[in-house]
Motif scaffolding. Structure first.
Motif, PDB file in Angstrom:
ATOM      1  N   SER B  95      10.707  -8.118 -11.223  1.00 53.82           N
ATOM      2  CA  SER B  95      12.025  -7.217 -11.066  1.00 53.82           C
ATOM      3  C   SER B  95      11.797  -5.966 -11.497  1.00 53.82           C
ATOM      4  O   SER B  95      12.510  -4.802 -11.137  1.00 53.82           O
ATOM      5  CB  SER B  95      12.839  -7.746 -11.989  1.00 53.82           C
ATOM      6  N   LYS B  96      10.492  -5.418 -12.123  1.00 59.60           N
ATOM      7  CA  LYS B  96      10.323  -4.130 -12.487  1.00 59.60           C
ATOM      8  C   LYS B  96       9.112  -3.550 -11.701  1.00 59.60           C
ATOM      9  O   LYS B  96       8.313  -2.772 -12.058  1.00 59.60           O
ATOM     10  CB  LYS B  96      10.050  -3.999 -14.106  1.00 59.60           C
ATOM     11  N   ILE B 108      -4.484 -11.212 -16.170  1.00 59.03           N
ATOM     12  CA  ILE B 108      -4.107 -12.326 -17.133  1.00 59.03           C
ATOM     13  C   ILE B 108      -2.769 -11.811 -17.628  1.00 59.03           C
ATOM     14  O   ILE B 108      -2.013 -12.792 -17.693  1.00 59.03           O
ATOM     15  CB  ILE B 108      -5.151 -12.521 -18.076  1.00 59.03           C
ATOM     16  N   TYR B 109      -2.526 -10.653 -17.859  1.00 54.79           N
ATOM     17  CA  TYR B 109      -1.512 -10.007 -18.479  1.00 54.79           C
ATOM     18  C   TYR B 109      -0.414 -10.307 -17.353  1.00 54.79           C
ATOM     19  O   TYR B 109       0.834 -10.734 -17.981  1.00 54.79           O
ATOM     20  CB  TYR B 109      -1.675  -8.591 -18.458  1.00 54.79           C
ATOM     21  N   GLN B 110      -0.493 -10.148 -16.126  1.00 54.64           N
ATOM     22  CA  GLN B 110       0.516 -10.330 -15.194  1.00 54.64           C
ATOM     23  C   GLN B 110       0.978 -11.908 -15.318  1.00 54.64           C
ATOM     24  O   GLN B 110       1.878 -12.300 -14.526  1.00 54.64           O
ATOM     25  CB  GLN B 110       0.222  -9.886 -13.709  1.00 54.64           C
TER      26      GLN B 110
END
Lengths: 374, 388
Positions: B95-96, B108-110
């Motif tokens: 969405s961002k 991994i963060y995503q």
């Protein structure tokens, strides 16, 4: 129009002395990595038959283990897939069945209710890689009640397994069916134990069988005046091998090596692969000093010695200086160093020590039972 | 539905593997063939299931078609589960805004949402670049025993090669006090294998901090591990001893294949208690003809050998005609080597055809001079091997 399948896994097992000691006919290992049922099953799967019942009556542990949920045949389905019919299914029968009819009789209500209008019945002891869709199309085109799959008569074809000769009128309509080969001379075909039924017709036959207490599907129902029935044959001209007793078994195995056409027809059809249980063995390792020729070899073997004209199943080891010739070694067999193995069929996990000499004759191969140490 | 797992694995499989040249032109590195019937990714996936880890996120990015098709729903590794199992995690549009995976840490963060879904105590980070058999359960046990927040698997490498790796300098108890990425003068030879176990909270915290740090390369080795050490977190090394090989270059891929054969193979895949699983095609058994010579080689299902094969690894469905010679080579699926053709010191990718009279590779070759034939190439009669 759709088709369901039924596979008989136990029929004719008395013809084998040793190979069926601990397993059904369907579960007899064949051709490096297969079991006999793989041929019947793959024929159905490759012909889009996705509702398959496998009937067993005893000694079916290895068969159940082999089939699992049917995933390796792409038959682990929400609807249909492989159904395993064990003898407990036959509530009103006190004994294990020994004929097709007894087995089917207990499935009468299932057969009556099934939505498929065509039913293929297959045994496991005659192997071929056949396009059943072609048979089914012809069955429908003829408007037949029963189509029997046959092969042109060959004099050397084992008499134990196919006891039925079919004589047709030239366009495939059945005229006579006989048990003896001498009975009919011309225009005769050998039945290879694959029936294609109109489901409603089979249900009707089963009702009749129950009413008159018939014992045999072929003797009592199919062989009586077939000329007045709507019966046809489909004559399959591809490679067919009977595996109905130990002699046949050895002959069919050796023919895989000597007859390229047999190999191509059974295994080499790209659009009709032969499915079997996956074992995840590593590829086969040929060590320095290995000498292999004219042999068919499964994954997971380690070969340091000489292998000629033989079939090795998964995970077989052949030690340094040993010679394996004209033999069939089942999964996990171990041949030590400097041994000679000739015309032997060794069942699973047989251990042949160093410096052994074992030999049968190609007319009388020597069988070694499972787990035996030599 | 809430589905708690003690430990889940995140497998970084998005790398291009540019140093494998033609072999990764159309295929992500983890999907490159190895050892006859395997793909590189079979090793970490099999390690997971053999270590009792049944939830694996596979992060894909580069040329994922062959890789996705290969891993499917994870069934070959028994990872098709109702609770957990294998999930393919490609970059996505959020969405961002959206982004490709910028680095190992960012990838991994995503996917923090995926991790949170299983509420794991520990997260195992893996890559799809190595050939090895490892029991991650032993590493997790050590992680817990050490009360570590992060454990790095290490392996001893030859001292002269140490400067190519991330080197862990440790106290006698295994606690890491310094991590040097590709040091010019390595202090020891404990190289990071790129395998990490994190406490989930710590991982999420450091990934989030790293994401908010401008200019970070979002990489575990370059950023996350050094940041943990700067904050004096409890980092421990877990020393792995056993076969481990980075197959990121043509010569190392060839070498790793050769490790399966020889007098004493360095890598023995026949152990039945720690099987390497792979997707199996329904191929017939291999047939070795009357005129064949096969020595010191590994041969897979569906091969038909009538020629001479020495010191080579053959994948499924390879045909070697009578009179053809294949030596010191890796031949992938469905390659045909016609009568009179010779192949030396080569890696021949799948569906290629070597015609009668062609000479591929050099008989005097070695691991640094391997001829690579791209997928689906037809080498005509008079063509000679000159590219390495």
């Amino acid at each position: 129009m759709s088709t369901a399948g039924i596979i008989f896994s136990n029929l004719n097992e008395d013809n084998f002395s040793s190979l069926t000691e601990d397993r059904t006919v369907a579960a007899i290992p064949f051709g490096c990595r297969y079991r006999l049922i793989d041929f019947a099953l793959s024929n159905m799967v490759n012909s889009n038959i996705t509702n398959i019942s496998v009937i067993a009556n005893s000694k079916y542990r290895s068969l159940v283990e082999h089939l699992g949920a049917g995933k390796d045949w792409d038959m682990a389905r929400r609807s249909g897939g492989i159904k395993f019919i064990s003898p407990y299914f036959f509530a009103h029968s006190s004994e294990y069945y020994s004929h097709r009819l007894e087995a089917l009789r207990s499935m009468t209500s299932y057969i009556r209710q099934m939505k498929e209008d065509t039913l293929v019945l297959s045994d496991c002891d005659i192997i071929c890689n056949i396009d059943l869709n072609a048979v089914i199309s012809m069955h429908h085109a003829n408007g037949a009640d029963l189509t029997m799959v046959t092969t042109p008569c060959k004099p050397d074809f084992s008499s134990k397994v196919s006891q039925m000769m079919v004589k047709t009128n030239g366009d495939g309509k059945v005229q006579r069916i006989a048990r003896s080969r001498t009975f009919m001379q011309s225009n005769q075909e050998l039945f290879i134990n694959i029936f294609v039924f109109r489901t409603a017709f089979l249900a009707q036959l089963l009702d009749e069988a129950i009413a008159y207490n018939f014992q045999s599907l072929t003797n009592d129902l199919i062989m009586r005046s077939p000329e007045s029935q709507n019966f046809y044959t489909y004559c399959y001209t591809g490679y067919v091998a009977p595996v109905s007793d130990f002699q046949d078994y050895y002959r069919a195995s050796m023919e895989l090596l000597s007859n390229e056409n047999a190999r191509m027809q059974l295994f080499g059809k790209r659009d009709r692969p032969l499915f079997t249980k996956v074992h995840n063995s590593p590829p086969t390792l040929y060590r320095e000093g290995a000498s292999v020729s004219g042999s068919m070899i499964a994954d997971g073997c380690v070969i340091e010695g000489t292998v000629e004209n033989s079939i090795l199943f998964r995970g077989v080891r052949v030690g340094r200086g040993s010679v394996v010739r004209n033999s069939v070694l089942f999964g996990g067999c171990y041949v030590g160093n400097n041994s000679l193995v000739n015309c032997v069929v060794a069942d699973k996990q047989v251990l042949i020590s160093d410096n052994c000499q074992l030999s049968g004759h190609n007319t009388l191969p020597f069988y070694i039972e499972k787990n035996v140490k030599v | 539905m809430y589905c708690k797992k003690e430990c889940i694995a995140m497998l970084l499989a998005g790398g291009q593997g540019s140093r494998l040249y033609e072999l990764t032109q159309q295929t992500a590195k983890p999907a490159v063939s190895f050892g006859g019937k395997y793909r590189i990714i079979d090793f970490p996936l099999s390690n997971c299931i053999n270590s009792g880890i049944d939830t694996v996120g596979v992060l894909t990015q580069y040329q994922p078609l062959a890789l996705n098709e290969y891993i499917g729903n994870g069934a070959p590794w028994d990872l098709d589960r109702t609770r957990g199992g294998l999930s393919v995690l490609p970059p996505y549009q959020g969405s961002k805004g959206s982004d490709w995976y910028k680095g190992t840490a960012n990838a991994i963060y995503q996917n923090i949402q995926f991790i949170r879904k299983y509420d794991p105590d520990y997260v195992l980070i893996l890559s799809g670049d190595h050939i090895y058999r490892m029991d991650y359960a032993a590493m997790l046990a050590a992680h817990k025993a050490n009360k570590a927040v992060c454990t790095v698997a290490t392996i001893e490498v030859p001292m002269e090669e140490a400067s190519r790796f991330g080197i862990c300098n440790t106290n006698p108890d295994g606690r890491i006090y310094e991590f040097e990425e590709k040091p010019k003068k390595p202090k020891n030879n404990q190289a990071s294998m790129g395998i990490y176990i994190f406490n989930t909270q710590t991982l999420i915290q450091y990934l989030t901090d790293d994401e908010n740090t401008p200019g970070s390369s979002n990489d575990f080795g370059k950023n996350i591990i050094p940041n943990l050490l700067n904050n004096k977190e409890r980092l421990f090394a877990f020393t792995f001893s056993g076969y481990w090989k980075d197959v990121g270059t043509i010569s190392s891929l060839w070498e790793a294949n050769m490790d399966l054969i020889g007098e004493r193979p360095l890598l023995d895949l026949s152990k039945t208690d720690f099987k390497i699983f792979s997707r199996n095609e329904a191929r017939p058994p291999q047939f070795i003809g009357q005129s064949a010579t096969v020595q010191n080689s590994m041969i897979s299902e569906g091969c038909v050998i009538n020629g001479c094969v020495r010191n080579s690894i053959l994948s499924g469905g390879v045909v070697i005609e009578e009179g053809a010679v294949v030596e010191n080579s890796v031949i992938m699926d469905d390659v045909t080597v016609h009568a009179g053709a010779t192949v030396f010191y080569s890696i021949v990718d799948s569906d290629s055809e070597i015609c009668d009279g062609a000479v591929v590779g050099d008989r005097q070759g070695d691991k640094d001079h391997i001829r690579v034939i791209a997928k689906g190439t037809v080498i005509a009669a008079e063509e000679k091997g000159d590219r390495t």
